[in-house]
Scaffold this motif. Structure first.
Motif, PDB file in Angstrom:
ATOM      1  N   ASP A 123      25.495  34.694  27.066  1.00  0.00           N
ATOM      2  CA  ASP A 123      25.663  34.698  25.611  1.00  0.00           C
ATOM      3  C   ASP A 123      24.492  35.500  25.021  1.00  0.00           C
ATOM      4  O   ASP A 123      23.436  34.956  24.728  1.00  0.00           O
ATOM      5  CB  ASP A 123      25.683  33.254  25.097  1.00  0.00           C
ATOM      6  N   GLU A 124      24.709  36.780  24.840  1.00  0.00           N
ATOM      7  CA  GLU A 124      23.612  37.667  24.424  1.00  0.00           C
ATOM      8  C   GLU A 124      23.109  37.334  23.022  1.00  0.00           C
ATOM      9  O   GLU A 124      21.915  37.458  22.741  1.00  0.00           O
ATOM     10  CB  GLU A 124      24.059  39.132  24.507  1.00  0.00           C
ATOM     11  N   GLY A 125      24.008  36.901  22.169  1.00  0.00           N
ATOM     12  CA  GLY A 125      23.603  36.526  20.812  1.00  0.00           C
ATOM     13  C   GLY A 125      22.639  35.344  20.840  1.00  0.00           C
ATOM     14  O   GLY A 125      21.594  35.351  20.172  1.00  0.00           O
ATOM     15  N   ALA A 126      22.978  34.348  21.627  1.00  0.00           N
ATOM     16  CA  ALA A 126      22.123  33.163  21.720  1.00  0.00           C
ATOM     17  C   ALA A 126      20.776  33.511  22.351  1.00  0.00           C
ATOM     18  O   ALA A 126      19.717  33.055  21.895  1.00  0.00           O
ATOM     19  CB  ALA A 126      22.823  32.076  22.553  1.00  0.00           C
ATOM     20  N   PHE A 127      20.801  34.339  23.392  1.00  0.00           N
ATOM     21  CA  PHE A 127      19.552  34.751  24.030  1.00  0.00           C
ATOM     22  C   PHE A 127      18.674  35.502  23.031  1.00  0.00           C
ATOM     23  O   PHE A 127      17.460  35.262  22.942  1.00  0.00           O
ATOM     24  CB  PHE A 127      19.848  35.642  25.252  1.00  0.00           C
ATOM     25  N   THR A 128      19.282  36.372  22.254  1.00  0.00           N
ATOM     26  CA  THR A 128      18.539  37.130  21.238  1.00  0.00           C
ATOM     27  C   THR A 128      17.889  36.184  20.226  1.00  0.00           C
ATOM     28  O   THR A 128      16.709  36.340  19.878  1.00  0.00           O
ATOM     29  CB  THR A 128      19.487  38.116  20.529  1.00  0.00           C
ATOM     30  N   ARG A 129      18.634  35.207  19.765  1.00  0.00           N
ATOM     31  CA  ARG A 129      18.073  34.237  18.803  1.00  0.00           C
ATOM     32  C   ARG A 129      16.868  33.510  19.390  1.00  0.00           C
ATOM     33  O   ARG A 129      15.858  33.292  18.716  1.00  0.00           O
ATOM     34  CB  ARG A 129      19.144  33.201  18.408  1.00  0.00           C
ATOM     35  N   LEU A 130      16.964  33.137  20.676  1.00  0.00           N
ATOM     36  CA  LEU A 130      15.847  32.429  21.311  1.00  0.00           C
ATOM     37  C   LEU A 130      14.611  33.320  21.393  1.00  0.00           C
ATOM     38  O   LEU A 130      13.489  32.879  21.108  1.00  0.00           O
ATOM     39  CB  LEU A 130      16.248  31.969  22.721  1.00  0.00           C
ATOM     40  N   VAL A 131      14.804  34.578  21.754  1.00  0.00           N
ATOM     41  CA  VAL A 131      13.661  35.493  21.874  1.00  0.00           C
ATOM     42  C   VAL A 131      13.083  35.799  20.489  1.00  0.00           C
ATOM     43  O   VAL A 131      11.864  35.878  20.321  1.00  0.00           O
ATOM     44  CB  VAL A 131      14.057  36.781  22.636  1.00  0.00           C
ATOM     45  N   GLU A 132      13.949  35.953  19.505  1.00  0.00           N
ATOM     46  CA  GLU A 132      13.471  36.207  18.131  1.00  0.00           C
ATOM     47  C   GLU A 132      12.542  35.094  17.655  1.00  0.00           C
ATOM     48  O   GLU A 132      11.533  35.336  16.992  1.00  0.00           O
ATOM     49  CB  GLU A 132      14.664  36.338  17.170  1.00  0.00           C
ATOM     50  N   GLN A 133      12.911  33.867  18.006  1.00  0.00           N
ATOM     51  CA  GLN A 133      12.077  32.734  17.609  1.00  0.00           C
ATOM     52  C   GLN A 133      10.690  32.809  18.263  1.00  0.00           C
ATOM     53  O   GLN A 133       9.670  32.462  17.644  1.00  0.00           O
ATOM     54  CB  GLN A 133      12.776  31.420  17.984  1.00  0.00           C
ATOM     55  N   LEU A 134      10.649  33.292  19.512  1.00  0.00           N
ATOM     56  CA  LEU A 134       9.367  33.414  20.219  1.00  0.00           C
ATOM     57  C   LEU A 134       8.508  34.510  19.581  1.00  0.00           C
ATOM     58  O   LEU A 134       7.283  34.377  19.470  1.00  0.00           O
ATOM     59  CB  LEU A 134       9.602  33.729  21.706  1.00  0.00           C
ATOM     60  N   VAL A 135       9.160  35.576  19.158  1.00  0.00           N
ATOM     61  CA  VAL A 135       8.454  36.668  18.492  1.00  0.00           C
ATOM     62  C   VAL A 135       7.878  36.176  17.163  1.00  0.00           C
ATOM     63  O   VAL A 135       6.703  36.436  16.850  1.00  0.00           O
ATOM     64  CB  VAL A 135       9.403  37.875  18.275  1.00  0.00           C
TER      65      VAL A 135
ATOM     66  N   VAL B 183      14.150  43.049  22.013  1.00  0.00           N
ATOM     67  CA  VAL B 183      13.935  42.058  20.951  1.00  0.00           C
ATOM     68  C   VAL B 183      12.458  41.668  20.854  1.00  0.00           C
ATOM     69  O   VAL B 183      11.953  41.368  19.771  1.00  0.00           O
ATOM     70  CB  VAL B 183      14.817  40.804  21.201  1.00  0.00           C
ATOM     71  N   ALA B 184      11.755  41.711  21.973  1.00  0.00           N
ATOM     72  CA  ALA B 184      10.365  41.233  21.994  1.00  0.00           C
ATOM     73  C   ALA B 184       9.395  42.157  21.261  1.00  0.00           C
ATOM     74  O   ALA B 184       8.311  41.724  20.857  1.00  0.00           O
ATOM     75  CB  ALA B 184       9.901  41.048  23.442  1.00  0.00           C
ATOM     76  N   GLY B 185       9.769  43.421  21.097  1.00  0.00           N
ATOM     77  CA  GLY B 185       8.879  44.340  20.380  1.00  0.00           C
ATOM     78  C   GLY B 185       7.539  44.460  21.074  1.00  0.00           C
ATOM     79  O   GLY B 185       7.469  44.845  22.235  1.00  0.00           O
ATOM     80  N   ASN B 186       6.467  44.113  20.355  1.00  0.00           N
ATOM     81  CA  ASN B 186       5.120  44.282  20.927  1.00  0.00           C
ATOM     82  C   ASN B 186       4.696  43.181  21.889  1.00  0.00           C
ATOM     83  O   ASN B 186       3.621  43.273  22.490  1.00  0.00           O
ATOM     84  CB  ASN B 186       4.084  44.350  19.803  1.00  0.00           C
ATOM     85  N   ILE B 187       5.464  42.144  21.991  1.00  0.00           N
ATOM     86  CA  ILE B 187       5.080  41.054  22.905  1.00  0.00           C
ATOM     87  C   ILE B 187       5.528  41.407  24.320  1.00  0.00           C
ATOM     88  O   ILE B 187       6.691  41.726  24.546  1.00  0.00           O
ATOM     89  CB  ILE B 187       5.695  39.718  22.440  1.00  0.00           C
ATOM     90  N   PRO B 188       4.596  41.381  25.284  1.00  0.00           N
ATOM     91  CA  PRO B 188       4.960  41.802  26.644  1.00  0.00           C
ATOM     92  C   PRO B 188       5.948  40.855  27.307  1.00  0.00           C
ATOM     93  O   PRO B 188       5.846  39.636  27.157  1.00  0.00           O
ATOM     94  CB  PRO B 188       3.614  41.811  27.390  1.00  0.00           C
ATOM     95  N   VAL B 189       6.871  41.440  28.035  1.00  0.00           N
ATOM     96  CA  VAL B 189       7.910  40.662  28.722  1.00  0.00           C
ATOM     97  C   VAL B 189       7.692  40.741  30.231  1.00  0.00           C
ATOM     98  O   VAL B 189       7.451  41.811  30.781  1.00  0.00           O
ATOM     99  CB  VAL B 189       9.313  41.203  28.387  1.00  0.00           C
ATOM    100  N   MET B 190       7.793  39.579  30.875  1.00  0.00           N
ATOM    101  CA  MET B 190       7.765  39.486  32.337  1.00  0.00           C
ATOM    102  C   MET B 190       9.135  38.971  32.773  1.00  0.00           C
ATOM    103  O   MET B 190       9.726  38.135  32.084  1.00  0.00           O
ATOM    104  CB  MET B 190       6.663  38.503  32.745  1.00  0.00           C
ATOM    105  N   VAL B 191       9.652  39.457  33.910  1.00  0.00           N
ATOM    106  CA  VAL B 191      10.903  38.890  34.440  1.00  0.00           C
ATOM    107  C   VAL B 191      10.755  38.566  35.922  1.00  0.00           C
ATOM    108  O   VAL B 191       9.986  39.214  36.632  1.00  0.00           O
ATOM    109  CB  VAL B 191      12.125  39.835  34.280  1.00  0.00           C
ATOM    110  N   SER B 192      11.514  37.596  36.376  1.00  0.00           N
ATOM    111  CA  SER B 192      11.511  37.273  37.805  1.00  0.00           C
ATOM    112  C   SER B 192      12.353  38.295  38.563  1.00  0.00           C
ATOM    113  O   SER B 192      13.435  38.683  38.121  1.00  0.00           O
ATOM    114  CB  SER B 192      12.070  35.875  38.045  1.00  0.00           C
ATOM    115  N   ILE B 193      11.830  38.716  39.704  1.00  0.00           N
ATOM    116  CA  ILE B 193      12.584  39.596  40.604  1.00  0.00           C
ATOM    117  C   ILE B 193      12.909  38.856  41.903  1.00  0.00           C
ATOM    118  O   ILE B 193      13.154  39.459  42.941  1.00  0.00           O
ATOM    119  CB  ILE B 193      11.808  40.901  40.907  1.00  0.00           C
TER     120      ILE B 193
END
Lengths: 297, 297
Positions: free
Chosen positions: B19-31, B65-75
């Motif tokens: 659910d990309e919309g929901a994921f976006t909302r969650l990240v926006e809140q973190l930003v 969505v994160a803009g200037n906040i650095p993103v890390m992902v699991s590989i």
């Protein structure tokens, strides 16, 4: 097909892909030895390390080479969505049964595992074997849960991870499970070192790692036990104690059997997917000595 | 980027996809809350349940969505081959760091795990955080192994699975690990209930499940601890004991936080991939009460 020796062959591979020639040679040897069934793409077949396309291709190859011997493949995956797709793929290429472990990343609850089996068994048209292997799937079945799952449609066998070493305790353990499952569901033992004990205690099948490489040696144990000659089965299994010791000391059955397959010339080295490594150095020499001295075949 | 609050958002999904919309909302809140970094596709982000294409897409979305906040992902993946491909994908979409757990199906040896990190760190051009989570990856790091891996190129942080509850024991545990790793490698605590204790004991970062949904509440604890106000950090964490109790009682942080995200309207239910289930019935009502009473945000 859920009785007797079910031999689980390796899927030899490099970082570039599956070695189809080597896999074919391994399956041909199982056919020549007349094992009762072939468990391709089990834990020994490194199913968890292959892509969906690779799993479908290996399943197809196993069915082609196996001829009249029924082939079972694992459809294990973390996600129910993927398990259903793998079941579809496997049925399309003509496998005769599906093996399903409740593979986990997040720890699963009993209810989640029951729902997984409920969904999958409602969506398949061939028999299924429940794969209980806490060491790899990281889920501990209770007998009560086994009983509930065994009553679902299409369930025909349970692959248990071993039995207690003492014969009377092994019999109690098998009897306890037997009392909870329908008659048409067989119990198959795995954990090669405990196979004779399990068969003598009433398991109808042996889902075997060593049987995938040394089918004649495994058939001798199976046939002794299933014809009622418990003493001979125990003697044949006890003879293999040096092999069971290697399984314990050198990182488990998979690494030892893969190394043995390389030594016997079935495949080139290394035959396991990184990060897994085959046994090297002094351990490798011990494997070579033991399989020769025991005349495994 | 390996200090402060690293917030790990959920990846809400149904059987049809993310659910990309929901994921976006969650990240926006973190930003909006200004977390220090975002750990997308962690265990909380259900990386293990997604395909390579889905993981690449979610990583890309997070970066956008994160803009200037650095993103890390699991590989993380079972096979080194796949880990390398995932690292390539992640770097292509602009993530700033990689998180690598030694995910296992067959139990891994320390040598196999070291070789995995050696291979991966030699093939990436951005920093890496070692992900130590025995509960999901089923591998137990020793401090000695952490020390060897921390000296590899590109390693910049270790995400440890918690610390002892007693503050002096927590400090000894962090000090012991610190003595074995280079100065440029930070230690980050996870296991939300022990975060304040870990930060007070000298961890520089909190890799946080609750921070992915309730960033302000998690930032308050982080900022108190990292500014030297240990007592305030402990007070704020102790206030959340009813939440930690739910984590223990209702199947872990992921299920509780996913259920809370549904309750707060970030996503529709169910938001976890089957066979995982969100909390229902009475447990769900308790979650609703607790997050309201604690005024989590």
């Amino acid at each position: 097909m859920f009785t007797g020796l079910s031999a689980f062959p390796l899927t030899p591979m490099s970082e570039l892909g599956v070695d189809e020639g080597a896999f074919t040679r391994l399956v041909e040897q199982l056919v020549a030895a007349k094992v009762d069934s072939i468990g391709a793409l089990g834990s020994t077949g490194s199913y968890a390390y292959l892509s969906r396309a690779e799993r479908s291709r290996v399943a197809q190859l196993a069915v082609e080479v196996a001829g009249n011997i029924p082939v079972m493949v694992s459809i294990g995956a973390l996600r129910t969505r993927d398990v259903l797709l793998l079941a579809e793929d496997a049925q399309k290429v003509g496998v005769k049964a599906l093996l399903l472990p409740p593979v986990s990343y997040q720890k699963l609850s009993a209810e989640e595992v029951f729902s997984l089996y409920e969904t999958v068994t409602a969506n398949i048209s061939i028999p299924l074997c429940v794969y209980d292997n806490p060491g790899t799937a990281h889920f501990e079945f209770t007998d009560e849960l086994h009983g509930r799952i065994a009553h679902l449609p299409n369930v025909r066998s349970i692959k248990i991870p071993g039995v207690p070493e003492a014969p009377d305790q092994a019999k109690s353990r098998v009897d306890r499970l037997r009392a909870l499952i329908p008659e048409h569901v067989t119990i198959g033992v795995s954990g090669d070192a405990l196979a004779a004990t399990g068969l003598n205690a009433g398991c109808e099948a042996w889902y075997s790692v060593m049987g995938g490489l040394f089918p004649k040696s495994a058939l001798a144990i199976t046939q002794a036990a299933l014809s009622g000659n418990a003493q001979e089965a125990t003697r044949l299994s006890d003879r293999l104690k040096p092999l069971w010791a290697l399984f314990r000391q050198l990182g488990g059955g998979l690494r030892v059997v893969a190394t043995a397959a390389e030594i016997r010339g079935f495949c080139t080295s290394p035959s396991l997917p990184l990060p897994l490594k085959v046994v090297s150095g002094e351990g490798r020499q011990r494997i070579a000595s033991v399989i020769d001295e025991l005349e495994l075949s």
